[in-house]
Design a protein around this motif. Structure first.
Motif, PDB file in Angstrom:
ATOM      1  N   MET A 124       0.850  -1.183   0.000  1.00  0.00           N
ATOM      2  CA  MET A 124       0.000   0.000   0.000  1.00  0.00           C
ATOM      3  C   MET A 124       0.887   1.234   0.000  1.00  0.00           C
ATOM      4  SD  MET A 124      -2.819  -1.052   2.833  1.00  0.00           S
ATOM      5  CE  MET A 124      -4.293  -0.384   2.131  1.00  0.00           C
ATOM      6  N   SER A 125       0.378   2.291  -0.592  1.00  0.00           N
ATOM      7  CA  SER A 125       1.128   3.541  -0.591  1.00  0.00           C
ATOM      8  C   SER A 125       1.063   4.164   0.802  1.00  0.00           C
ATOM      9  CB  SER A 125       0.548   4.501  -1.624  1.00  0.00           C
ATOM     10  OG  SER A 125      -0.704   4.981  -1.183  1.00  0.00           O
ATOM     11  N   GLU A 126       1.977   5.092   1.050  1.00  0.00           N
ATOM     12  CA  GLU A 126       1.987   5.794   2.333  1.00  0.00           C
ATOM     13  C   GLU A 126       0.685   6.540   2.562  1.00  0.00           C
ATOM     14  OE1 GLU A 126       3.743   6.001   5.420  1.00  0.00           O
ATOM     15  OE2 GLU A 126       4.716   4.438   4.282  1.00  0.00           O
ATOM     16  N   ASP A 127       0.117   7.147   1.503  1.00  0.00           N
ATOM     17  CA  ASP A 127      -1.149   7.877   1.618  1.00  0.00           C
ATOM     18  C   ASP A 127      -2.268   6.950   2.071  1.00  0.00           C
ATOM     19  OD1 ASP A 127      -0.033  10.275   0.885  1.00  0.00           O
ATOM     20  OD2 ASP A 127      -0.666  10.136  -1.214  1.00  0.00           O
ATOM     21  N   GLU A 128      -2.342   5.744   1.472  1.00  0.00           N
ATOM     22  CA  GLU A 128      -3.379   4.794   1.857  1.00  0.00           C
ATOM     23  C   GLU A 128      -3.215   4.370   3.315  1.00  0.00           C
ATOM     24  OE1 GLU A 128      -4.578   2.256  -2.021  1.00  0.00           O
ATOM     25  OE2 GLU A 128      -2.468   2.096  -1.418  1.00  0.00           O
ATOM     26  N   LEU A 129      -1.976   4.127   3.722  1.00  0.00           N
ATOM     27  CA  LEU A 129      -1.724   3.741   5.111  1.00  0.00           C
ATOM     28  C   LEU A 129      -2.094   4.870   6.069  1.00  0.00           C
ATOM     29  CD1 LEU A 129       1.651   1.810   4.777  1.00  0.00           C
ATOM     30  CD2 LEU A 129      -0.587   0.853   5.314  1.00  0.00           C
ATOM     31  N   ASP A 130      -1.784   6.120   5.698  1.00  0.00           N
ATOM     32  CA  ASP A 130      -2.138   7.263   6.546  1.00  0.00           C
ATOM     33  C   ASP A 130      -3.657   7.388   6.691  1.00  0.00           C
ATOM     34  OD1 ASP A 130       0.472   7.962   7.095  1.00  0.00           O
ATOM     35  OD2 ASP A 130       0.592   9.453   5.478  1.00  0.00           O
ATOM     36  N   LYS A 131      -4.399   7.183   5.592  1.00  0.00           N
ATOM     37  CA  LYS A 131      -5.866   7.242   5.656  1.00  0.00           C
ATOM     38  C   LYS A 131      -6.405   6.182   6.608  1.00  0.00           C
ATOM     39  CE  LYS A 131      -6.677   8.904   0.972  1.00  0.00           C
ATOM     40  NZ  LYS A 131      -7.185   8.550  -0.359  1.00  0.00           N
ATOM     41  N   ILE A 132      -5.845   4.976   6.510  1.00  0.00           N
ATOM     42  CA  ILE A 132      -6.308   3.877   7.377  1.00  0.00           C
ATOM     43  C   ILE A 132      -5.984   4.185   8.827  1.00  0.00           C
ATOM     44  CG2 ILE A 132      -5.910   1.447   7.943  1.00  0.00           C
ATOM     45  CD1 ILE A 132      -5.452   1.049   4.866  1.00  0.00           C
ATOM     46  N   ARG A 133      -4.765   4.712   9.082  1.00  0.00           N
ATOM     47  CA  ARG A 133      -4.383   5.075  10.457  1.00  0.00           C
ATOM     48  C   ARG A 133      -5.369   6.097  11.041  1.00  0.00           C
ATOM     49  NH1 ARG A 133       1.013   5.503   8.334  1.00  0.00           N
ATOM     50  NH2 ARG A 133       2.045   3.542   8.710  1.00  0.00           N
ATOM     51  N   ARG A 134      -5.700   7.118  10.234  1.00  0.00           N
ATOM     52  CA  ARG A 134      -6.630   8.161  10.720  1.00  0.00           C
ATOM     53  C   ARG A 134      -7.993   7.545  11.046  1.00  0.00           C
ATOM     54  NH1 ARG A 134      -3.916  11.171   6.809  1.00  0.00           N
ATOM     55  NH2 ARG A 134      -5.549  10.846   5.256  1.00  0.00           N
ATOM     56  N   LYS A 135      -8.465   6.651  10.192  1.00  0.00           N
ATOM     57  CA  LYS A 135      -9.770   6.012  10.447  1.00  0.00           C
ATOM     58  C   LYS A 135      -9.730   5.179  11.716  1.00  0.00           C
ATOM     59  CE  LYS A 135     -11.278   5.737   5.683  1.00  0.00           C
ATOM     60  NZ  LYS A 135     -11.555   4.874   4.542  1.00  0.00           N
TER      61      LYS A 135
END
Length: 140
Positions: A124-135
């Motif tokens: 996964m890209s860093e952006d996708e991982l950041d979105k998941i972390r925020r959720k």
């Protein structure tokens, strides 16, 4: 074997089972662990999806349902890799359409759209991982 699935409108005439769309196929996730199923349900709610109910059911019953409905099923092992819902949900679910068009049917499905996206984590890209972390942080 008993597994856990996600149902919408459980116990009603408009009951629907949660599916994930991968390409042109719908897949029912069967969780070995109730905790994993509850975690997945919370992630769906965090994406503004209707609140599902986690129900225990015999895996053979789900397999029979999938075979008769043209769906696939996937067993999500307990303590396996984290399963994440796709980023995009369908705008109108089949069980909502059935509610208006065919109220006599008691079994319907709910889908999520995943444009060539696997429900399991891979690269996964860093952006996708950041979105998941925020959720996930929002759930705490």
């Amino acid at each position: 074997m008993r597994v856990f699935v996600l149902l919408f409108n459980a116990g009603t005439e408009n009951e629907g089972i949660h599916t994930i769309r991968i390409g042109d196929r719908d897949k029912v996730l069967m969780f070995e662990s109730e905790d994993d199923a509850n975690r997945f349900a919370l992630m769906l709610e965090a994406q503004d999806f209707p609140s599902p109910t986690v129900e225990e059911i015999d895996s053979e019953e789900i397999d029979e349902f999938c075979a008769s409905s043209g769906y696939e099923s996937e067993l999500v092992p307990a303590n396996g890799s984290l399963v994440l819902p796709p980023e995009a949900n369908v705008d109108k679910t089949d069980w909502e359409e059935d509610k208006q068009d065919k109220p006599e049917e008691s079994s319907a499905k709910t889908e999520e759209s995943a444009e060539n996206e696997s429900p399991q984590t891979g690269e996964m890209s860093e952006d996708e991982l950041d979105k998941i972390r925020r959720k996930l942080e929002g759930l705490l």
